[in-house]
Design a protein around this motif. Structure first.
Motif, PDB file in Angstrom:
ATOM      1  N   ASP A  12      -2.129 -12.414  -7.868  1.00 45.62           N
ATOM      2  CA  ASP A  12      -0.880 -12.036  -7.196  1.00 45.62           C
ATOM      3  C   ASP A  12      -0.840 -12.593  -5.773  1.00 45.62           C
ATOM      4  O   ASP A  12       0.097 -12.330  -5.018  1.00 45.62           O
ATOM      5  CB  ASP A  12      -0.696 -10.504  -7.192  1.00 45.62           C
ATOM      6  CG  ASP A  12      -1.953  -9.768  -6.747  1.00 45.62           C
ATOM      7  OD1 ASP A  12      -2.928 -10.434  -6.346  1.00 45.62           O
ATOM      8  OD2 ASP A  12      -1.976  -8.526  -6.797  1.00 45.62           O
ATOM      9  N   THR A  15       1.961 -16.041  -4.886  1.00 43.63           N
ATOM     10  CA  THR A  15       3.414 -16.026  -4.711  1.00 43.63           C
ATOM     11  C   THR A  15       3.808 -16.740  -3.417  1.00 43.63           C
ATOM     12  O   THR A  15       3.057 -16.742  -2.439  1.00 43.63           O
ATOM     13  CB  THR A  15       3.936 -14.580  -4.653  1.00 43.63           C
ATOM     14  OG1 THR A  15       3.263 -13.921  -3.588  1.00 43.63           O
ATOM     15  CG2 THR A  15       3.672 -13.846  -5.948  1.00 43.63           C
ATOM     16  N   ARG A 178      -4.796  -3.335  -2.714  1.00 49.26           N
ATOM     17  CA  ARG A 178      -3.710  -3.067  -3.679  1.00 49.26           C
ATOM     18  C   ARG A 178      -3.471  -1.547  -3.794  1.00 49.26           C
ATOM     19  O   ARG A 178      -3.133  -1.037  -4.855  1.00 49.26           O
ATOM     20  CB  ARG A 178      -4.035  -3.673  -5.048  1.00 49.26           C
ATOM     21  CG  ARG A 178      -4.092  -5.189  -5.015  1.00 49.26           C
ATOM     22  CD  ARG A 178      -4.269  -5.815  -6.382  1.00 49.26           C
ATOM     23  NE  ARG A 178      -4.384  -7.248  -6.288  1.00 49.26           N
ATOM     24  CZ  ARG A 178      -5.515  -7.896  -5.981  1.00 49.26           C
ATOM     25  NH1 ARG A 178      -6.625  -7.229  -5.742  1.00 49.26           N
ATOM     26  NH2 ARG A 178      -5.524  -9.213  -5.888  1.00 49.26           N
ATOM     27  N   LYS A 206      -0.438  -9.856  -1.451  1.00 43.82           N
ATOM     28  CA  LYS A 206      -0.708  -9.789  -2.895  1.00 43.82           C
ATOM     29  C   LYS A 206       0.624  -9.435  -3.567  1.00 43.82           C
ATOM     30  O   LYS A 206       1.567 -10.214  -3.431  1.00 43.82           O
ATOM     31  CB  LYS A 206      -1.876  -8.849  -3.153  1.00 43.82           C
ATOM     32  CG  LYS A 206      -3.109  -9.401  -2.392  1.00 43.82           C
ATOM     33  CD  LYS A 206      -4.416  -8.809  -2.658  1.00 43.82           C
ATOM     34  CE  LYS A 206      -5.511  -9.661  -2.033  1.00 43.82           C
ATOM     35  NZ  LYS A 206      -5.711  -9.495  -0.605  1.00 43.82           N
ATOM     36  N   GLY A 207       0.730  -8.287  -4.221  1.00 45.26           N
ATOM     37  CA  GLY A 207       1.991  -7.984  -4.906  1.00 45.26           C
ATOM     38  C   GLY A 207       3.203  -7.907  -3.985  1.00 45.26           C
ATOM     39  O   GLY A 207       4.339  -8.013  -4.438  1.00 45.26           O
ATOM     40  N   ASP A 261       5.819  -5.549 -11.764  1.00 42.23           N
ATOM     41  CA  ASP A 261       4.529  -6.160 -12.131  1.00 42.23           C
ATOM     42  C   ASP A 261       3.764  -5.258 -13.098  1.00 42.23           C
ATOM     43  O   ASP A 261       3.129  -5.736 -14.045  1.00 42.23           O
ATOM     44  CB  ASP A 261       3.663  -6.399 -10.886  1.00 42.23           C
ATOM     45  CG  ASP A 261       4.281  -7.410  -9.938  1.00 42.23           C
ATOM     46  OD1 ASP A 261       5.225  -8.106 -10.349  1.00 42.23           O
ATOM     47  OD2 ASP A 261       3.816  -7.511  -8.776  1.00 42.23           O
ATOM     48  N   ASN A 288      -1.322  -3.973 -12.206  1.00 44.37           N
ATOM     49  CA  ASN A 288      -0.753  -5.310 -12.421  1.00 44.37           C
ATOM     50  C   ASN A 288      -1.748  -6.317 -13.017  1.00 44.37           C
ATOM     51  O   ASN A 288      -1.577  -7.520 -12.823  1.00 44.37           O
ATOM     52  CB  ASN A 288      -0.171  -5.852 -11.102  1.00 44.37           C
ATOM     53  CG  ASN A 288      -1.246  -6.135 -10.060  1.00 44.37           C
ATOM     54  OD1 ASN A 288      -2.339  -5.562 -10.127  1.00 44.37           O
ATOM     55  ND2 ASN A 288      -0.941  -6.987  -9.109  1.00 44.37           N
ATOM     56  N   THR A 327      -0.146 -10.017 -13.107  1.00 44.55           N
ATOM     57  CA  THR A 327       1.303 -10.186 -13.042  1.00 44.55           C
ATOM     58  C   THR A 327       1.722 -10.189 -11.578  1.00 44.55           C
ATOM     59  O   THR A 327       1.060  -9.586 -10.731  1.00 44.55           O
ATOM     60  CB  THR A 327       2.029  -9.080 -13.823  1.00 44.55           C
ATOM     61  OG1 THR A 327       1.559  -7.816 -13.350  1.00 44.55           O
ATOM     62  CG2 THR A 327       1.750  -9.206 -15.303  1.00 44.55           C
ATOM     63  N   ASN A 328       2.781 -10.880 -11.283  1.00 40.25           N
ATOM     64  CA  ASN A 328       3.175 -11.049  -9.881  1.00 40.25           C
ATOM     65  C   ASN A 328       4.644 -11.456  -9.809  1.00 40.25           C
ATOM     66  O   ASN A 328       5.273 -11.733 -10.830  1.00 40.25           O
ATOM     67  CB  ASN A 328       2.262 -12.084  -9.212  1.00 40.25           C
ATOM     68  CG  ASN A 328       2.357 -13.447  -9.860  1.00 40.25           C
ATOM     69  OD1 ASN A 328       3.367 -14.128  -9.719  1.00 40.25           O
ATOM     70  ND2 ASN A 328       1.337 -13.830 -10.629  1.00 40.25           N
TER      71      ASN A 328
END
Ligand SMILES: Cc1ncc(COP(=O)(O)O)c(C=O)c1O
Length: 352
Positions: A12, A15, A178, A206-207, A261, A288, A327-328
């Motif tokens: 993540d 991005t 996170r 990150k996310g 996510d 995630n 997932t991101n």
């Protein structure tokens, strides 16, 4: 998904800033942070301290810098830090922790990364204590737990550790890069969850989708010490408001989107489990991440990653037989469906 584009599930952190975020960076009000004159950095630090319910906060360049500054601020040379062996501070940061921090990592070997009072007690009892010996001066936890597929450190266990740490007079640092994923997944208010640690870090890159930055929070005395070590470690940037503006945008706008996510990770997990002919060994997708154990497929993680790449899906070889998919912001539910069918195709080929 655009044609010929890889579906990138390696991390993540990959991005890229959105147009809105880029504009915020471009127009940020900045000054020299080393002279306490960068208003955006000050605003970010005040916002985060309040958001997490801590007295003060300090913006840093990265999660690694937050962890290293926290270790240095809580300990002295030769002290012990009690930690699970899977945690980032040991798994990836053993070099800086021991070299910059000058501490000994007393690692526990848990089955799930959840460090309990029993584990900590055992680690403390594992050697004689006193002037001749190293003494435990910090308990370091992680939430979510990266090495166990983004799993959640349960608040009840955290409360027990925190209360025990108070009896022992040992502070607790939460590597919470996170942490907001854990808050979104459990619905536990940020301030409440954060109240069971003396210091806590969180990542913006990150996310939450910022290009850089992390923050450490704690009481004023701790943050003053941390400010000194941030400077020692080269993290006292001058016009840091350009970075802080992206971080502020991220924390104000992107926390709720972590749910997307999480939904995508659950979708990936359920699609991978749907194929009844192969029993894929997966860690439960609590936030995630999805981790795939490749032992059943008789293939190393490196080889599995190579096969996925050939089919247009990027995943990360976490350990010799563990592959991680994260997932991101860059991947949609449609991408996940495509990725799942490609991954399953590879698995079917491998077991036939
Ligand atoms: C739990 C944890 N701590 C620290 C870090 C280090 O963060 P950074 O890559 O920003 O240095 C990471 C990175 O993924 C992490 O997962």
């Amino acid at each position: 998904m655009k044609e010929n584009k890889f579906i990138d599930l390696r991390s993540d952190t990959l991005t890229l800033p959105t147009q809105d975020m880029r504009e915020v960076i471009y127009t940020a009000k900045v000054g020299d942070q080393a002279y306490d004159e960068d208003e955006t950095t000050i605003e970010l630090e005040e916002y985060c301290a309040n958001y997490f319910g801590k007295e003060a906060a300090l913006f840093t360049c990265s999660g690694t810098m937050s962890d290293q500054v926290a270790i240095r601020s809580w300990t002295h040379s030769g002290d012990e830090v009690i930690i699970d062996k899977s945690y980032h501070i040991n798994y990836f940061q053993a070099g800086p922790s021991t070299d910059l921090g000058n501490i000994l990592l007393n690692t526990c070997d848990t089955k799930d990364g959840i460090l309990t009072v029993e584990h900590i007690e055992k680690a403390i009892q594992s050697r004689k204590r006193g002037n001749l010996f190293g003494n435990p001066k910090l308990i370091s936890l992680e939430n979510t737990i990266n090495g166990f597929g983004g799993s959640i450190f349960p608040i009840e266990k955290l409360k027990e550790v925190f209360s025990y740490s108070k009896d022992k007079g040992i502070p607790v640092h939460m590597d919470g890069e996170r942490f907001l994923n854990a808050c979104i997944a459990t619905g536990i208010p940020v301030k409440e969850y954060a109240s069971y640690s003396d210091s806590i870090s969180t990542s913006f890159s990150k996310g939450l989708g910022a290009p850089f930055g992390s923050i450490i929070m704690g009481n004023k005395k701790f943050i003053e010490k941390a400010r000194r070590y941030r400077r020692w470690y080269g993290g006292s940037l001058h016009q840091s408001g350009f970075m802080a503006s992206a971080a502020l945008y991220a924390i104000k706008n992107n926390v709720q989107r972590l749910q997307v996510d999480h939904d995508n990770a659950k979708l990936l997990e359920s699609l991978l489990k749907k194929e009844t002919n192969i029993s894929l060994n997966l860690y439960p997708a609590e936030t995630n991440m999805v981790m795939i154990d490749t032992n059943n497929l008789n293939v190393t993680s490196e080889e599995f990653v190579r096969l996925c790449k050939e089919k247009g899906v990027l995943v990360y070889p976490w350990a010799p037989y563990i592959v991680r998919a994260v997932t991101n912001m860059n991947v949609t539910a449609e991408d996940i469906k495509v990725a799942a069918s490609k991954i399953l195709g590879i698995c079917i080929e491998l077991i036939n």
